[in-house]
Design a protein around this motif. Structure first.
Motif, PDB file in Angstrom:
ATOM      1  N   GLY A  96       0.804  -1.212   0.000  1.00 15.38           N
ATOM      2  CA  GLY A  96       0.000   0.000   0.000  1.00 15.38           C
ATOM      3  C   GLY A  96       0.838   1.264   0.000  1.00 15.38           C
ATOM      4  N   THR A  97       1.045   1.823   1.197  1.00 15.24           N
ATOM      5  CA  THR A  97       1.684   3.123   1.338  1.00 15.24           C
ATOM      6  C   THR A  97       3.052   3.180   0.680  1.00 15.24           C
ATOM      7  OG1 THR A  97       0.531   3.339   3.455  1.00 15.24           O
ATOM      8  CG2 THR A  97       2.291   4.908   3.012  1.00 15.24           C
ATOM      9  N   ASN A  98       3.840   2.134   0.802  1.00 13.84           N
ATOM     10  CA  ASN A  98       5.205   2.158   0.292  1.00 13.84           C
ATOM     11  C   ASN A  98       5.274   2.241  -1.227  1.00 13.84           C
ATOM     12  OD1 ASN A  98       7.950   0.279  -0.398  1.00 13.84           O
ATOM     13  ND2 ASN A  98       8.185   1.913   1.118  1.00 13.84           N
ATOM     14  N   LEU A  99       4.207   1.867  -1.893  1.00 16.88           N
ATOM     15  CA  LEU A  99       4.151   2.054  -3.341  1.00 16.88           C
ATOM     16  C   LEU A  99       3.501   3.378  -3.709  1.00 16.88           C
ATOM     17  CD1 LEU A  99       3.086  -1.397  -4.884  1.00 16.88           C
ATOM     18  CD2 LEU A  99       5.330  -0.286  -5.003  1.00 16.88           C
ATOM     19  N   MET A 100       2.407   3.731  -3.029  1.00 13.82           N
ATOM     20  CA  MET A 100       1.566   4.828  -3.481  1.00 13.82           C
ATOM     21  C   MET A 100       1.809   6.155  -2.771  1.00 13.82           C
ATOM     22  SD  MET A 100       0.131   3.687  -5.992  1.00 13.82           S
ATOM     23  CE  MET A 100       0.116   2.047  -6.718  1.00 13.82           C
ATOM     24  N   ASN A 101       2.712   6.153  -1.768  1.00 17.17           N
ATOM     25  CA  ASN A 101       3.001   7.423  -1.101  1.00 17.17           C
ATOM     26  C   ASN A 101       4.444   7.428  -0.605  1.00 17.17           C
ATOM     27  OD1 ASN A 101       2.778   9.919   0.134  1.00 17.17           O
ATOM     28  ND2 ASN A 101       0.750   9.488   0.949  1.00 17.17           N
ATOM     29  N   ASP A 102       5.366   7.194  -1.519  1.00 20.02           N
ATOM     30  CA  ASP A 102       6.790   7.187  -1.187  1.00 20.02           C
ATOM     31  C   ASP A 102       7.501   8.157  -2.123  1.00 20.02           C
ATOM     32  OD1 ASP A 102       9.194   6.554  -0.027  1.00 20.02           O
ATOM     33  OD2 ASP A 102       9.513   4.745  -1.220  1.00 20.02           O
ATOM     34  N   ARG A 103       7.295   9.453  -1.850  1.00 18.18           N
ATOM     35  CA  ARG A 103       7.869  10.493  -2.711  1.00 18.18           C
ATOM     36  C   ARG A 103       8.763  11.455  -1.949  1.00 18.18           C
ATOM     37  NH1 ARG A 103       3.347  12.934  -6.677  1.00 18.18           N
ATOM     38  NH2 ARG A 103       5.135  14.331  -6.978  1.00 18.18           N
ATOM     39  N   GLY A 104       9.008  11.162  -0.670  1.00 16.84           N
ATOM     40  CA  GLY A 104       9.857  12.035   0.126  1.00 16.84           C
ATOM     41  C   GLY A 104       9.213  12.451   1.431  1.00 16.84           C
ATOM     42  N   PRO A 105       8.062  13.155   1.384  1.00 13.56           N
ATOM     43  CA  PRO A 105       7.380  13.530   2.622  1.00 13.56           C
ATOM     44  C   PRO A 105       6.875  12.303   3.387  1.00 13.56           C
ATOM     45  CG  PRO A 105       6.599  14.862   0.778  1.00 13.56           C
ATOM     46  CD  PRO A 105       7.440  13.771   0.189  1.00 13.56           C
ATOM     47  N   THR A 106       6.804  12.440   4.711  1.00 10.36           N
ATOM     48  CA  THR A 106       6.299  11.347   5.538  1.00 10.36           C
ATOM     49  C   THR A 106       4.833  11.086   5.214  1.00 10.36           C
ATOM     50  OG1 THR A 106       7.802  11.935   7.324  1.00 10.36           O
ATOM     51  CG2 THR A 106       5.890  10.573   7.900  1.00 10.36           C
ATOM     52  N   PRO A 107       4.464   9.853   4.863  1.00  8.03           N
ATOM     53  CA  PRO A 107       3.051   9.556   4.574  1.00  8.03           C
ATOM     54  C   PRO A 107       2.187   9.707   5.825  1.00  8.03           C
ATOM     55  CG  PRO A 107       4.501   7.811   3.768  1.00  8.03           C
ATOM     56  CD  PRO A 107       5.329   8.688   4.657  1.00  8.03           C
ATOM     57  N   LEU A 108       0.919  10.014   5.614  1.00 10.99           N
ATOM     58  CA  LEU A 108      -0.043  10.024   6.714  1.00 10.99           C
ATOM     59  C   LEU A 108      -0.472   8.593   7.023  1.00 10.99           C
ATOM     60  CD1 LEU A 108      -2.500  12.961   5.898  1.00 10.99           C
ATOM     61  CD2 LEU A 108      -0.568  12.958   7.489  1.00 10.99           C
ATOM     62  N   ASN A 109      -0.552   8.282   8.301  1.00  3.14           N
ATOM     63  CA  ASN A 109      -1.122   7.004   8.733  1.00  3.14           C
ATOM     64  C   ASN A 109      -2.538   7.287   9.217  1.00  3.14           C
ATOM     65  OD1 ASN A 109      -1.796   4.541   9.850  1.00  3.14           O
ATOM     66  ND2 ASN A 109       0.135   4.279  10.945  1.00  3.14           N
ATOM     67  N   VAL A 110      -3.478   7.221   8.285  1.00  3.09           N
ATOM     68  CA  VAL A 110      -4.870   7.554   8.596  1.00  3.09           C
ATOM     69  C   VAL A 110      -5.752   6.329   8.368  1.00  3.09           C
ATOM     70  CG1 VAL A 110      -4.710  10.028   8.172  1.00  3.09           C
ATOM     71  CG2 VAL A 110      -5.156   8.490   6.250  1.00  3.09           C
TER      72      VAL A 110
END
Length: 391
Positions: A336-350
């Protein structure tokens, strides 16, 4: 707008909603939003989030979308006819500022389960995209593309990787809709058959990919209020799922009450009936070994079953699991997150979790305590007592 199709959600929302239509049409539920990332203030984005959710409630399914759903082997015609009349109603969702939550906002969804179940994934996608486009308006795609290409290379360079497959499970925490589509296409073109598909039904339809998903935690949580006896609620949930799908979509979720209660309830009947189990909390290596041992004890060849891993996966962790279990059992990896929100900024854990069903509290007691969510501590303690859980 961020959401432009009601298909822009995870497949398991449709498989669960169909089950609700046929098995629990009168159930009433409540959900609540939680941001687990410390130091995040979402109050400045409240009006924009509301506007996006308001737009979400205007959407209906197109005939082409309905035809696509009708073509899935496990989707029944009467459910598609129900969806032809369906839209999400604004009256069931409330978004307001609140000092009771560290992130500064409260998102509360309440109403008939049948009519609220499709809110979760698009609302989370809205919160994420609003946050990241406001906080990082000038962020380029260069770093995200570099990281993604490195992940693709790791999979392609893995020895004996012929049967290795990964899937996208990242809609709820994606950086943006456009970024998710770009990642999916890059994975498809770069990995070939190593990319199995996506949980996102919209992108599966648009790009001819395999849509993936069965059940989520909310299904088994709701069964705490809908079944005949609390201790039997997990068994009841599996039985009602089998009643609805007759052996199809046979991946059981194992961590609503933790591993021990799951193994007690997942007896020989369910071992033989279900195709596999999904891991979403706790040590994945311990979990995998215990599932293999459990199937063996219950006269099932583990090689005919599947372990689906979906808990905070990264490509290095996928490869570690692949090396441990390949050849011993079927394997699937939903990232999930590691593919779709790994661009530098810390992803939200929501997350948005079900907290009540038919007026009574419901809870999840996973193998990772921080993943639990319940608004009634006394009920949580009672649930632990009923299922014999010490922690």
């Amino acid at each position: 707008m961020i959401i432009e199709s009601l298909l822009d959600t995870d497949l398991y929302k449709f498989t669960m909603q169909q089950c609700v239509l046929h098995q629990f049409p009168g159930a009433e539920v409540e959900y609540r939003f939680k941001c687990r990332t410390p130091g995040v203030d979402l109050r400045p984005f409240l009006d924009e989030i509301r506007e996006e959710i308001r737009h979400l409630t205007t959407l209906t399914f197109t005939e082409g979308e309905l035809d696509y759903l009708r073509g899935l082997r496990f989707i029944k015609n009467d459910y598609v006819e129900f969806l032809s009349l369906f839209h999400l109603k604004e009256k069931y969702v409330e978004v307001k500022p609140s000092d009771d939550y560290p992130c500064g906002i409260d998102i509360h969804i309440a109403g008939p389960w049948l009519h609220t179940i499709l809110f979760e994934i698009p609302v989370l996608a809205i919160v994420n995209e609003v946050y990241f486009r406001r906080m990082y308006p000038d962020l380029t795609e260069e770093e995200g593309e570099r990281r993604l290409d490195a992940k693709i290379r790791m999979i392609l360079d893995e020895p004996e990787n012929a049967e290795l497959r990964i899937s996208d499970y990242g809609t709820r925490r994606r950086f943006s809709r456009a970024w998710q589509e770009k990642v999916i296409l890059r994975l498809r073109d770069g990995l070939g058959y190593h990319f199995l598909g996506t949980s996102n039904v919209f992108f599966a339809k648009k790009h001819g990919l395999l849509p993936l998903g069965t059940m989520a935690h909310e299904y088994l949580q709701a069964c705490q209020a809908l079944g005949p006896r609390l201790r039997d609620s997990q068994v009841f949930g599996f039985e009602m799922w089998a009643k609805e799908y007759r052996g199809d979509l046979g991946i059981a979720l194992s961590d609503v009450y933790g591993m021990e209660p799951f193994l007690k309830d997942f007896d020989m009947y369910f071992c033989k009936l279900f195709d596999g189990a999904r891991h979403d909390s706790g040590d994945p290596f311990v979990w995998g070994e215990r599932m293999i041992e459990h199937w063996t004890k219950n006269k099932c060849d583990p090689r005919s079953k599947s372990l689906i891993f979906s808990d905070a996966l990264t490509i290095p962790r996928v490869l570690e699991l692949w090396r441990r279990f390949r050849g011993r059992v079927g394997l699937g990896f939903g990232i999930g997150t590691n593919l779709m929100n790994d661009r530098g900024p810390t992803p939200l854990n929501v997350v948005i979790k079900m907290v009540r069903a038919n007026g009574q509290p419901v809870a999840k007691i996973s193998d990772a305590p921080e993943k639990g969510m319940c608004e009634d501590e006394s009920y949580l303690n009672y649930l632990r007592q009923v299922f014999g859980i010490d922690r």
